[in-house]
Design an enzyme around this catalytic site. Structure first.
Site, PDB file in Angstrom:
ATOM      1  N   HIS A 127       0.799  -1.233   0.000  1.00  0.00           N
ATOM      2  CA  HIS A 127       0.000   0.000   0.000  1.00  0.00           C
ATOM      3  C   HIS A 127       0.823   1.271   0.000  1.00  0.00           C
ATOM      4  O   HIS A 127       0.265   2.359   0.159  1.00  0.00           O
ATOM      5  CB  HIS A 127      -0.926   0.050   1.220  1.00  0.00           C
ATOM      6  CG  HIS A 127      -1.972  -1.005   1.216  1.00  0.00           C
ATOM      7  ND1 HIS A 127      -3.242  -0.802   0.727  1.00  0.00           N
ATOM      8  CD2 HIS A 127      -1.934  -2.291   1.633  1.00  0.00           C
ATOM      9  CE1 HIS A 127      -3.946  -1.905   0.846  1.00  0.00           C
ATOM     10  NE2 HIS A 127      -3.172  -2.824   1.399  1.00  0.00           N
ATOM     11  N   LYS A 152      -8.580  13.673   4.812  1.00  0.00           N
ATOM     12  CA  LYS A 152      -7.651  12.537   4.783  1.00  0.00           C
ATOM     13  C   LYS A 152      -6.661  12.734   5.922  1.00  0.00           C
ATOM     14  O   LYS A 152      -6.638  13.791   6.548  1.00  0.00           O
ATOM     15  CB  LYS A 152      -6.912  12.464   3.448  1.00  0.00           C
ATOM     16  CG  LYS A 152      -6.311  13.820   2.995  1.00  0.00           C
ATOM     17  CD  LYS A 152      -5.660  13.750   1.630  1.00  0.00           C
ATOM     18  CE  LYS A 152      -6.631  13.813   0.481  1.00  0.00           C
ATOM     19  NZ  LYS A 152      -6.795  12.529  -0.213  1.00  0.00           N
ATOM     20  N   ARG A 153      -5.839  11.714   6.197  1.00  0.00           N
ATOM     21  CA  ARG A 153      -4.831  11.900   7.223  1.00  0.00           C
ATOM     22  C   ARG A 153      -3.925  13.076   6.883  1.00  0.00           C
ATOM     23  O   ARG A 153      -3.721  13.394   5.712  1.00  0.00           O
ATOM     24  CB  ARG A 153      -4.005  10.615   7.374  1.00  0.00           C
ATOM     25  CG  ARG A 153      -4.715   9.556   8.190  1.00  0.00           C
ATOM     26  CD  ARG A 153      -4.987   9.989   9.619  1.00  0.00           C
ATOM     27  NE  ARG A 153      -3.777  10.011  10.394  1.00  0.00           N
ATOM     28  CZ  ARG A 153      -3.363   9.010  11.148  1.00  0.00           C
ATOM     29  NH1 ARG A 153      -4.082   7.906  11.270  1.00  0.00           N
ATOM     30  NH2 ARG A 153      -2.227   9.098  11.818  1.00  0.00           N
ATOM     31  N   LYS A 193       0.599  14.597   1.365  1.00  0.00           N
ATOM     32  CA  LYS A 193      -0.769  14.866   0.915  1.00  0.00           C
ATOM     33  C   LYS A 193      -1.001  16.364   0.683  1.00  0.00           C
ATOM     34  O   LYS A 193      -1.981  16.772   0.095  1.00  0.00           O
ATOM     35  CB  LYS A 193      -1.771  14.305   1.917  1.00  0.00           C
ATOM     36  CG  LYS A 193      -1.721  12.776   2.021  1.00  0.00           C
ATOM     37  CD  LYS A 193      -2.728  12.251   3.027  1.00  0.00           C
ATOM     38  CE  LYS A 193      -2.589  10.762   3.323  1.00  0.00           C
ATOM     39  NZ  LYS A 193      -3.177   9.908   2.280  1.00  0.00           N
ATOM     40  N   THR A 199      -8.550   6.666  -1.870  1.00  0.00           N
ATOM     41  CA  THR A 199      -9.902   6.120  -2.043  1.00  0.00           C
ATOM     42  C   THR A 199     -10.940   7.208  -1.784  1.00  0.00           C
ATOM     43  O   THR A 199     -12.070   7.114  -2.265  1.00  0.00           O
ATOM     44  CB  THR A 199     -10.146   4.924  -1.102  1.00  0.00           C
ATOM     45  OG1 THR A 199      -9.615   5.243   0.192  1.00  0.00           O
ATOM     46  CG2 THR A 199      -9.477   3.663  -1.614  1.00  0.00           C
ATOM     47  N   LYS A 244     -14.663   8.159  -3.546  1.00  0.00           N
ATOM     48  CA  LYS A 244     -15.906   8.424  -2.809  1.00  0.00           C
ATOM     49  C   LYS A 244     -16.506   9.752  -3.241  1.00  0.00           C
ATOM     50  O   LYS A 244     -17.719   9.872  -3.451  1.00  0.00           O
ATOM     51  CB  LYS A 244     -15.641   8.446  -1.295  1.00  0.00           C
ATOM     52  CG  LYS A 244     -15.298   7.079  -0.734  1.00  0.00           C
ATOM     53  CD  LYS A 244     -14.747   7.135   0.681  1.00  0.00           C
ATOM     54  CE  LYS A 244     -14.067   5.809   1.001  1.00  0.00           C
ATOM     55  NZ  LYS A 244     -13.125   5.903   2.129  1.00  0.00           N
TER      56      LYS A 244
HETATM   57  C1  26W Z   1       3.777   0.635  10.030  1.00  0.00           C
HETATM   58  C2  26W Z   1       2.980   1.866  10.082  1.00  0.00           C
HETATM   59  C3  26W Z   1       2.095   2.000   8.905  1.00  0.00           C
HETATM   60  C4  26W Z   1       0.727   1.953   9.083  1.00  0.00           C
HETATM   61  C5  26W Z   1      -0.107   2.046   8.005  1.00  0.00           C
HETATM   62  C6  26W Z   1       2.616   2.118   7.663  1.00  0.00           C
HETATM   63  C7  26W Z   1       1.800   2.208   6.578  1.00  0.00           C
HETATM   64  C8  26W Z   1       0.442   2.166   6.743  1.00  0.00           C
HETATM   65  C9  26W Z   1      -0.459   2.202   5.550  1.00  0.00           C
HETATM   66  C10 26W Z   1       0.283   1.725   4.324  1.00  0.00           C
HETATM   67  C11 26W Z   1      -1.054   3.517   5.344  1.00  0.00           C
HETATM   68  C12 26W Z   1      -2.200   3.519   4.378  1.00  0.00           C
HETATM   69  O1  26W Z   1      -3.320   3.539   4.797  1.00  0.00           O
HETATM   70  N1  26W Z   1      -1.931   3.552   3.065  1.00  0.00           N
HETATM   71  C13 26W Z   1      -2.965   3.869   2.124  1.00  0.00           C
HETATM   72  O2  26W Z   1      -3.592   2.707   1.643  1.00  0.00           O
HETATM   73  C14 26W Z   1      -4.710   3.041   0.851  1.00  0.00           C
HETATM   74  C15 26W Z   1      -5.420   1.778   0.489  1.00  0.00           C
HETATM   75  O3  26W Z   1      -4.675   1.040  -0.425  1.00  0.00           O
HETATM   76  C16 26W Z   1      -4.289   3.846  -0.369  1.00  0.00           C
HETATM   77  O4  26W Z   1      -5.445   4.252  -1.057  1.00  0.00           O
HETATM   78  C17 26W Z   1      -3.489   5.077   0.049  1.00  0.00           C
HETATM   79  O5  26W Z   1      -2.978   5.737  -1.077  1.00  0.00           O
HETATM   80  C18 26W Z   1      -2.360   4.659   0.968  1.00  0.00           C
HETATM   81  O6  26W Z   1      -1.687   5.795   1.481  1.00  0.00           O
END
Ligand code: 26W
Length: 810
Positions: A356, A544-545, A550, A652, A656
């Site tokens: 991701h 979004k976060r 971003k 995503t 939406k």
């Molecule tokens: C280890 C800490 C950590 C926690 C969460 C590292 C990375 C994440 C995720 C990868 C963060 C995340 O939510 N990524 C998002 O995933 C979505 C679903 O595929 C994508 O639409 C977003 O672009 C992506 O940032």
């Protein structure tokens, strides 16, 4: 059972209120009604739930288990009622009884068991799996505290614990009889058995009990009810605590440290921290889930474990559950006596991995020592996987020899989890076309050379049932009025709307729906914040976060720019705008928090300036979560998707908002590109550097933020205002943002993209002024949004990765 008859449904509610609370309906409050409705939905789902499980077991159908550290499911009452076909009758009944829907539904606390996109994606996937009648279950952690609750105090983010289980949670069933032991620490001893094989004995481990809590996941208007199984960590000797008074405090301490394993969700989105407790959580999820999978497999008599991959597929949501690979190896070898080759063959045919992110700071790497101490046997297995992999490279791919350090799973005393996930799985997928291409051509280039067939793309999606049908019923009705209801089961049929994209009567309806949704949001903003927003203004939304990549900063620079323009020329002809933000920053992410403070500072200046009155407003909605998204999205005119190109894997929220008729202002990043490909350049506002340009700058340099500062007066003015205290209580309040741009050379190219961004927003404004042009664009976006239903995504996972077949439940 369906209750077409409203009287009958009201009697049912009446009866529920009596049995649950011992009161009559006329004495019931909204919360009572919430629980009554949840109980009715459960009564509807539970028999189908049993049947679904029976069917899967008896027919021995192939199943997918979706392992994820996050499931951001939000509230479930409305979506469960919708899926069970009870939402319409509920709405009528509530009206008749004099209850406001929202006042009832808000009694459910959001299950915020995720950070953002990745967790919400998992929730949408569960909805689509059940709605498409695929056998698929989620496995996650029942965190006692979800993602923190955000409060804003004097413009600063404060985090409060999110104790979402304070009240009874009606959707879960505790299944203590299916508990599983998970072991940590201790030591491993090898023994040679009489037959010469090796046996591994574990000694002095700490035992933790994983207790499953099951949540039913109902399909839409079918009888499939799949399961989301969330594990809770408990101590074996909880009951012993009271019995051993001499060890009371010791025992309590021990219990406490076990409770922590499912204590809280790490609030970190896209930055990795090597915290031991997080590693414990990951292993806890993985070990409980894999043991459970194998137990069911064997109980169902599906055959020898060497055939596991014909019956089961395990999809891991990012690397967070990638210990599934060594854990499956461990169980197959140490508990079920498979030899290494059999276990390896089985494991890597069963596990598939989704990536991701390409942000390097998010790639998980665990210190070797930490894994060795906490999970000694798992470490041995990873070490062996690594040895065999590297040896294979050395002997079989001489051309790769020089790359072994970049490919090795264990290197620099760290375990590279993405490398483990690629080597140990049969499928590696990215989440949008560009993202997958970047994985193949850059981030995972060497692995792609080794395993070209393993890599594939699955562009993300969202469940149109929640994100259109449920959150925007007015729009859904207007759509159904013109093209009929078939789009609900087959979202691609939204494409038929194109025929009406110039029909004045339809345009008018779409306009009215949006206006009504904006009015509702404006009322909500007024109730929450006491700020009146102009419902005729452009609702320009970024939710979004909060992360540098971003680029909420670029958005707020646009606001400052407009503010300056208006101050210079109060007569400026400007279409009024309401800038709406929702964003949580990771608690330790200083720059992100500074951006939140800046947005608030700008908001308080702009919102109270008489010169600007009613033309620009800045609204930051506190505590952004799934339920808040559901309120904002139907009211959005503009969807801000402005990440530095190459950084946003997919996004995503873009899907939406598109589905709800907002137009995208976006960079050539993630799924924005695929949205553009569908709707065409004239129906989207794209701007800025391309990913190739960004990657080129990162590789070869050549970008100077300072040059732009020196040549663009609009930008130097904004940055100087930042530094001089025009914004803020004191000078230098935002010095870190300022320094990051001018002294760290603006790592996310905010200044570089500023000019095209401003220009694009001028085009937005022109387009907005011509209502029929705008509405035509809006309808075009809705029409093409069917492709971004997670039904399409799940269909692709099912046929291209999982090899699943649909199983209608009678
Ligand atoms: C280890 C800490 C950590 C926690 C969460 C590292 C990375 C994440 C995720 C990868 C963060 C995340 O939510 N990524 C998002 O995933 C979505 C679903 O595929 C994508 O639409 C977003 O672009 C992506 O940032």
């Amino acid at each position: 059972m369906t209750y077409q008859n409203v009287d009958e449904f009201i009697s049912l509610i009446t009866e529920k209120i009596r049995t649950l609370f011992g009161k009559e309906l006329h004495n019931a409050n909204e919360k009572d009604v919430y629980y009554a409705l949840a109980s009715i939905a459960n009564d509807e789902m539970h028999p189908h739930w049993c049947k679904t499980n029976e069917h899967y077991e008896q027919k021995k159908v192939k199943k997918v288990y979706y392992l994820s550290m996050e499931f951001l499911i939000g509230r479930l009452l409305e979506s469960n009622l919708l899926n069970c076909g009870l939402l319409d009758v509920t709405n009528i009944a509530l009206k008749r009884l004099g209850f406001k829907r929202d006042a009832v539904f808000i009694h459910e606390h959001d299950a915020g068991l995720g950070n953002g996109g990745l967790g919400r994606l998992a929730a949408c996937f569960l909805d689509s799996l059940a709605s498409l009648q695929y056998p698929g279950h989620g496995c996650g952690i029942r965190y006692r505290y979800g993602l923190f609750e955000q409060r804003i105090i004097h413009g600063h983010q404060i985090e409060l614990p999110d104790y979402w289980l304070k009240e009874d949670y009606p959707w879960e069933t505790r299944k203590s009889e299916e508990s599983i032991s998970v072991h940590f620490g201790g030591s491993v001893h090898m023994h040679r058995r009489a037959n010469g094989s090796l046996e591994f004995r574990y000694e002095n481990t700490d035992e933790v009990i994983a207790v499953p809590y099951d949540i039913p996941i109902s399909g839409y208007h079918n009888h499939t009810v799949n399961t989301l199984r969330l594990w809770s960590a408990e101590s074996q000797d909880r009951n012993d605590v009271a019995n051993h008074s001499d060890h009371y405090y010791h025992a309590l301490d021990h219990t406490h440290s076990i409770d922590q394993i499912s204590g809280f969700l790490y609030p970190d989105d896209s930055s990795y921290e090597g915290k031991k407790l997080r590693l414990k959580q990951q292993y806890f999820l993985v070990s409980a889930s894999i043991q459970n999978i194998l137990r069911h497999y064997l109980n169902e008599g599906r055959g020898p474990l060497t055939q596991l991959s014909e019956h089961i597929v395990i999809q891991i949501n990012d690397t967070h559950p990638s210990l599934a690979i060594p854990e499956l190896m461990r169980l197959l070898m140490d508990h079920y006596d498979l030899n290494w080759d059999q276990a390896w063959e089985t494991t890597h045919k069963t596990i598939a991995y989704t990536n991701h992110t390409t942000l390097s700071e998010a790639l998980e790497k665990w210190p070797k020592d930490m894994v060795q101490n906490l999970l000694p046997r798992i470490y041995m297995i990873i070490d062996e996987i690594n040895e065999r992999f590297c040896q294979g490279l050395w002997f079989d791919c001489p051309e790769m020899r020089e790359h072994i350090p970049a490919l090795a799973i264990i290197a620099d005393d760290q375990i590279h989890m993405a490398r483990l996930a690629i080597v140990g799985s049969f499928s590696v997928n990215g989440v949008a076309r560009l993202h997958t291409e970047i994985l193949k051509k850059k981030e995972m280039k060497l692995f792609y050379q080794l395993f070209p067939k393993r890599f594939n793309n699955k562009t993300n999606g969202i469940t149109h049932r929640r994100w259109l049908l449920q959150v925007n019923p007015h729009l859904a009705n207007v759509i159904t009025d013109v093209i009929g209801p078939a789009w609900i089961k087959r979202p691609n049929q939204l494409i038929s709307l194109l025929r009406y994209s110039n029909d004045p009567a339809f345009l008018e309806q779409i306009e009215q729906v949006k206006l009504q949704n904006k009015r509702t949001l404006a009322q909500f903003i007024y109730d929450k914040m006491g700020i009146k927003v102009n419902e005729k203004s452009i609702f320009d939304v970024q939710i979004k976060r909060l992360h540098e990549y971003k680029r909420q900063l670029l958005n707020i620079f646009h606001v400052i720019y407009l503010y300056n323009e208006l101050k210079d020329n109060p007569k400026l002809d400007l279409t009024p705008r309401t800038f709406i933000f929702g964003a949580k920053a990771a608690p330790s992410y200083h720059l992100a928090k500074e951006v939140i403070k800046l947005i608030h500072t700008v908001a308080s200046l702009v919102n109270h300036d008489y010169d600007v009155a009613d033309r620009i407003k800045v609204i930051f909605l506190e505590n952004y979560n799934v339920s808040l998204a559901e309120k904002i999205i139907p009211a959005a005119d503009i969807s801000e998707q402005i990440s530095t190109a190459s950084k946003e894997a997919s996004g995503t929220g873009n899907m939406k908002m598109m589905m709800n008729g907002a137009l995208t202002v976006g960079t050539m990043d993630g799924a924005n590109i695929e949205i553009r490909d569908l709707v065409g350049d004239q129906h989207i506002f794209m701007f800025g550097l391309t990913s190739d340009e960004v990657l080129h700058y990162y590789e070869h340099g050549g970008y100077s933020a300072r040059d732009i500062y020196n040549t663009d007066d609009r930008i130097s003015r904004i940055l100087d205002q930042l530094n001089s205290g025009v914004f803020g209580e004191q000078e230098m309040e935002f010095k870190d943002l300022y320094y990051n741009i001018l002294y760290h050379n603006d790592p996310y190219f905010v200044l570089k993209d500023f000019d095209p961004y401003i220009e694009t927003h001028e085009l937005v404004e022109q387009a907005y002024r011509d209502r029929s042009i705008w509405l035509n664009k809006s309808i075009t976006n809705i029409a093409y949004s069917g492709k971004f239903s997670s039904d399409r995504t799940i269909q692709q996972y099912a046929s291209e990765i999982w090899q699943l077949t649909k199983n209608p439940i009678k």
